[in-house]
Write a protein that holds these residues in place. Structure first.
Motif, short mmCIF file in Angstrom:
data_model
loop_
_atom_site.label_atom_id
_atom_site.label_comp_id
_atom_site.label_asym_id
_atom_site.label_seq_id
_atom_site.Cartn_x
_atom_site.Cartn_y
_atom_site.Cartn_z
N CYS B 91 -1.38 -11.35 2.07
CA CYS B 91 -2.77 -12.31 2.34
C CYS B 91 -3.56 -11.74 3.63
O CYS B 91 -2.76 -11.24 4.48
N ALA B 92 -4.81 -12.00 3.48
CA ALA B 92 -5.48 -11.50 4.78
C ALA B 92 -6.92 -12.65 4.93
O ALA B 92 -7.07 -13.20 3.93
N SER B 93 -7.42 -12.51 5.89
CA SER B 93 -8.57 -13.27 6.24
C SER B 93 -9.33 -12.56 7.05
O SER B 93 -9.06 -11.64 7.84
N ARG B 94 -10.86 -13.06 7.31
CA ARG B 94 -11.66 -12.56 8.07
C ARG B 94 -12.69 -13.47 8.18
O ARG B 94 -13.11 -14.41 7.49
N ARG B 95 -13.71 -13.27 9.15
CA ARG B 95 -14.83 -14.10 9.40
C ARG B 95 -15.89 -13.67 8.13
O ARG B 95 -15.92 -12.77 7.58
N ALA B 96 -16.75 -14.65 7.93
CA ALA B 96 -17.71 -14.68 6.75
C ALA B 96 -18.79 -13.80 7.59
O ALA B 96 -18.84 -13.71 8.85
N GLY B 97 -19.66 -13.29 6.82
CA GLY B 97 -20.69 -12.37 7.46
C GLY B 97 -20.94 -11.00 6.75
O GLY B 97 -20.57 -10.82 5.69
#
Lengths: 112, 114
Positions: B91-97
């Motif tokens: 699983c991974a996450s990041r800020r939008a943009g």
């Protein structure tokens, strides 16, 4: 469609020797390029990234990478490898939107 | 320290079972991703979510579904597990943009389907 090729599946180097891991990409526009490292039993950690400007980028842990548009390459280098650098290394290219395409990885072994 | 937490490090399930893999991030990131990692194939994107209740298929969505009811939690669901779904799931996450934003990864769930 974008793609990333890491031609070396396994590389073995002696501690203290220099290292170069190869990465070639295929992408129509200006690429966003990344190198991630995965230590055993861990998730991936970003080493460095390139999206514009100076084609030689510095990252964490003494790594650097050079973007060469003419060769469609983004090779990772380190002048002197440490035993703790043994890990799997992934090159990735980012396209528009949210998609990031990863290469198949290069497993680095360091001999003491 | 920022964290992406996957609920299980190792999981063993039987063929045909419904399997839930859970992922929680504490960084208030809009984007979350599920990847599958197999030797010689690298990481392949299964699904990603760009906001609560929003999702898009990745490269290999067949046999999987996802759920994102809250911003911090992204679940991967194997509706009827099969042996070819034995794999490491990240699983991974990041800020939008901008697409230059880096991904933060969890430590992975090694799933074995028997």
């Amino acid at each position: 469609a974008q793609s990333v090729t890491q031609p070396d599946i396994h590389i073995t180097v002696s501690e203290g020797a220099s290292l170069e891991l190869r990465c070639n990409y295929s992408y129509g526009a200006t690429p966003y390029l990344f190198w991630y490292v995965q230590s055993p039993g861990q998730g991936l950690q970003l080493l460095l990234k390139y999206f514009s400007g100076d084609t030689l980028v510095q990252g964490i842990k003494g790594f650097e990478a050079e973007f060469k548009r003419s060769q469609s390459s983004f090779n990772l280098r380190k002048p002197s490898v440490h035993w703790s650098d043994a890990a799997e290394y992934f090159c990735a290219v980012g396209e528009g939107g949210n998609k990031l395409t990863f290469g198949t990885g290069t497993q680095l072994k360091v001999e003491l | 320290d920022v964290k992406v937490t996957q609920s299980s490090r190792y999981l063993v399930k039987r063929t045909g079972e419904k399997v839930f893999l859970e992922c929680v991030q504490d960084m208030d990131h809009e984007n979350m991703f599920w990847y599958r990692q197999d030797p010689g194939l690298g990481l392949r994107l299964i699904y990603f979510s760009y906001d609560v209740k929003m999702k898009e298929k990745g490269d290999i969505p067949e046999g999987y579904s996802v759920s994102r009811e809250k911003k911090e939690r992204f679940s991967l669901i194997l509706e009827s597990a099969s042996t070819n779904q034995t794999s490491m799931y990240l699983c991974a996450s990041r800020r939008a943009g901008a697409r230059g934003e880096k991904l933060f990864f969890g430590s992975g769930t090694q799933l074995s389907v028997l």
